[in-house]
Design a protein around this motif. Structure first.
Motif, PDB file in Angstrom:
ATOM      1  N   ARG A  26      20.756  83.378  52.630  1.00 29.08           N
ATOM      2  CA  ARG A  26      20.803  85.701  52.320  1.00 29.08           C
ATOM      3  C   ARG A  26      21.352  85.123  50.577  1.00 29.08           C
ATOM      4  N   GLU A  27      22.075  84.174  50.414  1.00 29.97           N
ATOM      5  CA  GLU A  27      23.131  84.682  48.892  1.00 29.97           C
ATOM      6  C   GLU A  27      22.311  84.666  48.235  1.00 29.97           C
ATOM      7  N   ASP A  28      21.382  83.580  48.200  1.00 36.03           N
ATOM      8  CA  ASP A  28      20.264  83.150  47.335  1.00 36.03           C
ATOM      9  C   ASP A  28      19.212  83.964  47.336  1.00 36.03           C
ATOM     10  N   GLY A  29      18.785  84.576  48.710  1.00 34.71           N
ATOM     11  CA  GLY A  29      17.655  85.855  48.422  1.00 34.71           C
ATOM     12  C   GLY A  29      18.483  87.126  47.302  1.00 34.71           C
ATOM     13  N   ILE A  30      20.061  87.309  47.338  1.00 29.11           N
ATOM     14  CA  ILE A  30      20.380  88.389  46.377  1.00 29.11           C
ATOM     15  C   ILE A  30      20.758  88.073  45.330  1.00 29.11           C
ATOM     16  N   ARG A  31      20.849  87.260  44.966  1.00 30.87           N
ATOM     17  CA  ARG A  31      20.792  86.305  43.731  1.00 30.87           C
ATOM     18  C   ARG A  31      19.817  86.754  42.656  1.00 30.87           C
ATOM     19  N   TRP A  32      18.503  86.911  43.831  1.00 36.24           N
ATOM     20  CA  TRP A  32      17.343  86.322  43.579  1.00 36.24           C
ATOM     21  C   TRP A  32      16.617  88.165  42.538  1.00 36.24           C
ATOM     22  N   LEU A  33      16.631  89.084  43.529  1.00 38.56           N
ATOM     23  CA  LEU A  33      16.811  90.557  43.403  1.00 38.56           C
ATOM     24  C   LEU A  33      17.382  90.673  42.345  1.00 38.56           C
ATOM     25  N   LEU A  34      18.844  90.036  41.785  1.00 41.12           N
ATOM     26  CA  LEU A  34      19.795  89.825  40.939  1.00 41.12           C
ATOM     27  C   LEU A  34      19.233  89.358  39.082  1.00 41.12           C
ATOM     28  N   SER A  35      17.959  88.471  39.674  1.00 37.06           N
ATOM     29  CA  SER A  35      17.887  88.086  38.643  1.00 37.06           C
ATOM     30  C   SER A  35      15.948  88.505  37.904  1.00 37.06           C
ATOM     31  N   CYS A  36      16.374  89.864  38.299  1.00 29.91           N
ATOM     32  CA  CYS A  36      14.988  90.879  37.840  1.00 29.91           C
ATOM     33  C   CYS A  36      14.191  91.053  36.421  1.00 29.91           C
ATOM     34  N   PRO A  37      13.330  90.305  35.900  1.00 30.30           N
ATOM     35  CA  PRO A  37      13.212  90.689  34.691  1.00 30.30           C
ATOM     36  C   PRO A  37      13.057  90.980  33.847  1.00 30.30           C
ATOM     37  N   ASP A  38      11.999  92.105  34.649  1.00 33.64           N
ATOM     38  CA  ASP A  38      11.638  93.173  33.873  1.00 33.64           C
ATOM     39  C   ASP A  38      12.335  94.746  33.466  1.00 33.64           C
ATOM     40  N   ALA A  39      11.941  95.820  33.357  1.00 33.43           N
ATOM     41  CA  ALA A  39      12.705  96.615  32.882  1.00 33.43           C
ATOM     42  C   ALA A  39      11.444  97.675  32.054  1.00 33.43           C
ATOM     43  N   PRO A  40      13.116  99.069  32.478  1.00 35.51           N
ATOM     44  CA  PRO A  40      13.617  99.391  33.301  1.00 35.51           C
ATOM     45  C   PRO A  40      13.298  99.621  34.425  1.00 35.51           C
ATOM     46  N   HIS A  41      14.452  99.382  35.089  1.00 35.49           N
ATOM     47  CA  HIS A  41      15.240  98.914  36.700  1.00 35.49           C
ATOM     48  C   HIS A  41      14.428 100.099  37.568  1.00 35.49           C
ATOM     49  N   ASP A  42      14.324 101.673  37.041  1.00 36.49           N
ATOM     50  CA  ASP A  42      13.725 101.928  38.021  1.00 36.49           C
ATOM     51  C   ASP A  42      12.265 102.495  37.792  1.00 36.49           C
ATOM     52  N   THR A  43      11.779 101.623  37.359  1.00 32.56           N
ATOM     53  CA  THR A  43      10.181 101.953  37.165  1.00 32.56           C
ATOM     54  C   THR A  43       9.647 100.316  36.800  1.00 32.56           C
ATOM     55  N   CYS A  44      10.289  99.390  37.456  1.00 30.27           N
ATOM     56  CA  CYS A  44       9.593  97.281  36.960  1.00 30.27           C
ATOM     57  C   CYS A  44       9.451  97.299  38.161  1.00 30.27           C
ATOM     58  N   LEU A  45       8.809  96.327  38.150  1.00 28.82           N
ATOM     59  CA  LEU A  45       7.828  95.758  39.314  1.00 28.82           C
ATOM     60  C   LEU A  45       7.903  95.601  40.607  1.00 28.82           C
ATOM     61  N   ASP A  46       9.615  94.900  40.663  1.00 31.29           N
ATOM     62  CA  ASP A  46      10.312  95.157  41.575  1.00 31.29           C
ATOM     63  C   ASP A  46      10.330  96.310  42.705  1.00 31.29           C
ATOM     64  N   LEU A  47      10.428  97.164  42.149  1.00 37.04           N
ATOM     65  CA  LEU A  47      10.246  98.656  42.779  1.00 37.04           C
ATOM     66  C   LEU A  47       9.121  98.628  43.592  1.00 37.04           C
ATOM     67  N   GLU A  48       7.538  98.286  43.046  1.00 35.57           N
ATOM     68  CA  GLU A  48       6.803  99.146  43.837  1.00 35.57           C
ATOM     69  C   GLU A  48       6.522  99.027  45.346  1.00 35.57           C
ATOM     70  N   ASN A  49       5.640  99.899  45.691  1.00 34.65           N
ATOM     71  CA  ASN A  49       5.838  99.533  47.418  1.00 34.65           C
ATOM     72  C   ASN A  49       4.008  99.044  47.141  1.00 34.65           C
ATOM     73  N   LEU A  50       4.653  99.128  48.725  1.00 37.87           N
ATOM     74  CA  LEU A  50       2.893  97.907  49.547  1.00 37.87           C
ATOM     75  C   LEU A  50       2.602  98.139  50.170  1.00 37.87           C
ATOM     76  N   TYR A  51       1.313  98.134  50.673  1.00 37.92           N
ATOM     77  CA  TYR A  51       0.808  98.783  51.638  1.00 37.92           C
ATOM     78  C   TYR A  51       0.879  97.576  51.891  1.00 37.92           C
TER      79      TYR A  51
END
Length: 473
Positions: A339-364
């Motif tokens: 669980r803690e590794d998963g949190i660190r993984w989310l915090l290591s997102c290399p993309d920017a800006p963080h309100d439009t980064c690829l980590d936020l793309e909705n999925l179907y």
């Protein structure tokens, strides 16, 4: 590029309200720098190449193995310069277009839409009024009077309440506190019990008459929050748990979405269920290592090989479920580490800006199961994942805040949390969230999306409030 981003397989990327242009297509409203650089790349590259050709042909000595060799050397050099100039121009054009798109997305279509709410209380009030206006009351000859909602608000077909839509609607009403008596949560509770299948449990509209654990757990969680009888819930929990095994439901057992949904629902409905530690262990064991983010563990859409690519959405879902389980069941070393590794993984997102980064793309996502009456055919559960809301909820989990404080990651958490919350807010109009289907024209309003959006914003607002003199982290 991941399967989600390519749109292949059981997952595909969706950006609500946004249509991606075709490759190399330049829209009519492209910014002036992009249009100028595009013209320069098309004409200037040829001119540069021709200039180099002429220059070399004129300066190479005439004794250089004849005029043919001079033509070849000058021509190859000119062609190389032409290609290089075109590539540079294309890169500049792409960067200019990306900057323009990022600026437009940061504002968000909902944030500037006429009538968009100015504050969270206004959005909540608007959402409540819309849900009251859209509630469906149907006298069913088999089940009696049903009060609730379909999967999406404003459906064109007869809007008969469904277990999924009504369960999410009940969650919303419980979150909002039902400020007046225009809608009774008791009617919603009665409706969910009336829609129970003859052999117990619940299923989605596309799943037919066989109970499915993810829908059953969702309904049971809502009923438990509403104060349903513990004995009545226990009987349904036992049926759900006994039918959800790797042998009886392999497709569901290997799905990160299904396992996390069942785990969250049963934690609400039956916190002492013997199946909870088993589900939690299956979820923790399904974590994978991501070599692109320091080999931190995260989750894909499957819990068994092939796991699929690392997925911010499914990692956030796993973190939320594991964090809740830790509060109820306690937590061992291996599960805590995952669980803690998963949190660190989310915090290591290399993309920017963080309100439009690829980590936020909705999925179907499609959850496919063989039909029990005809194994050669499959039933399909279509799931629209509101990724930004899941990331916000994961980053607001108590475990994430503890990691940020302990490891000095407060700034990383703050920036990524603000980006996720901004993306959540930008997806709504008058407190209702919209889902745009890729390049198509159909726009849906899944009630699950509105629940997740309101839940994330309310949790964030509570987190922001601090008595005078105190800080968040």
């Amino acid at each position: 590029m991941s399967q989600q981003q390519r749109g292949h397989g059981p997952l595909s990327s969706r950006q609500p309200g946004r249509t991606l242009p075709a490759p190399h297509e330049e829209s009519a409203d492209s910014p002036p720098p992009a249009r100028f650089v595009g013209w320069l790349g098309g004409l200037g590259a040829v001119a540069a190449g021709y200039g180099v050709f002429q220059f070399l042909f004129s300066v190479l000595p005439g004794s250089f193995e004849g005029s043919a060799a001079r033509y070849v050397i000058a021509g190859v050099s000119g062609l190389g310069i032409c290609i290089a100039a075109w590539l540079v121009a294309a890169l500049l054009r792409a960067r200019a277009a990306a900057t323009e798109r990022a600026s437009a997305t940061r504002v968000g279509p909902a944030a500037t839409a006429p009538g968009a709410p100015d504050s969270l209380p206004q959005a909540i009030a608007s959402a409540y009024d819309t849900l009251l206006d859209q509630v469906s009351v149907v006298d069913d000859p088999e089940h009696g009077r049903l009060t609730g909602w379909p999967h999406s608000l404003g459906e064109d077909s007869p809007s008969r309440p469904t277990p999924v839509g009504t369960a999410y609607g009940l969650h919303i009403m419980l979150d909002l506190g039902v400020p007046d008596g225009r809608l009774s949560t008791g009617d919603l509770v009665d409706t969910l019990w009336r829609m129970r299948l003859p052999d117990g449990g619940w299923s989605a509209r596309s799943q037919g008459s066989e109970a499915r654990p993810e829908v059953t757990a969702l309904v049971l969680g809502a009923l438990a929050r509403a104060g349903a009888s513990g004995e009545r819930l226990a009987a349904e929990v036992d049926r759900c748990a006994s039918g959800f095994t790797r042998q009886l439901d392999r497709a569901g057992w290997e799905s990160t979405h299904v396992v996390t949904t069942v785990l969250r629902g049963l934690l609400r409905a039956a916190p002492r269920s013997e199946s909870l530690p088993v589900l939690r262990q299956a979820l923790a064991d399904g974590a994978i290592s991501d070599p692109h983010r320091d080999h931190l563990r995260c989750w894909g859409y499957r819990l068994q090989p092939p796991y699929g690519p690392p997925s911010p959405l499914h990692t956030a879902q796993a973190i939320v479920a594991l964090d809740r389980a830790a509060r109820v069941l306690g937590e061992g070393g291996d599960t805590r580490a995952a669980r803690e590794d998963g949190i660190r993984w989310l915090l290591s997102c290399p993309d920017a800006p963080h309100d439009t980064c690829l980590d936020l793309e909705n999925l179907y996502e499609e959850v496919r199961r063989p039909r029990t009456d005809d194994p050669s055919r499959h039933e399909v559960l279509n799931v629209r994942h509101f990724t930004a809301s899941w990331l916000a909820r994961a980053l607001l989990s108590p475990g994430a805040l503890e990691i940020a404080r302990a490891e000095g990651l407060q700034d990383e958490l703050r920036v990524r949390l603000e980006g996720a919350v901004a993306a959540v807010w930008a997806g709504q109009t008058d407190g209702i969230w919209y889902w745009g289907r890729g390049a198509g024209t159909e726009v849906r309003r899944p009630i699950s999306m509105t629940y997740q959006g309101l839940s994330a914003l309310r949790t964030h607002a509570v987190w922001l409030y601090q008595p005078a003199g105190r800080t968040h982290m």
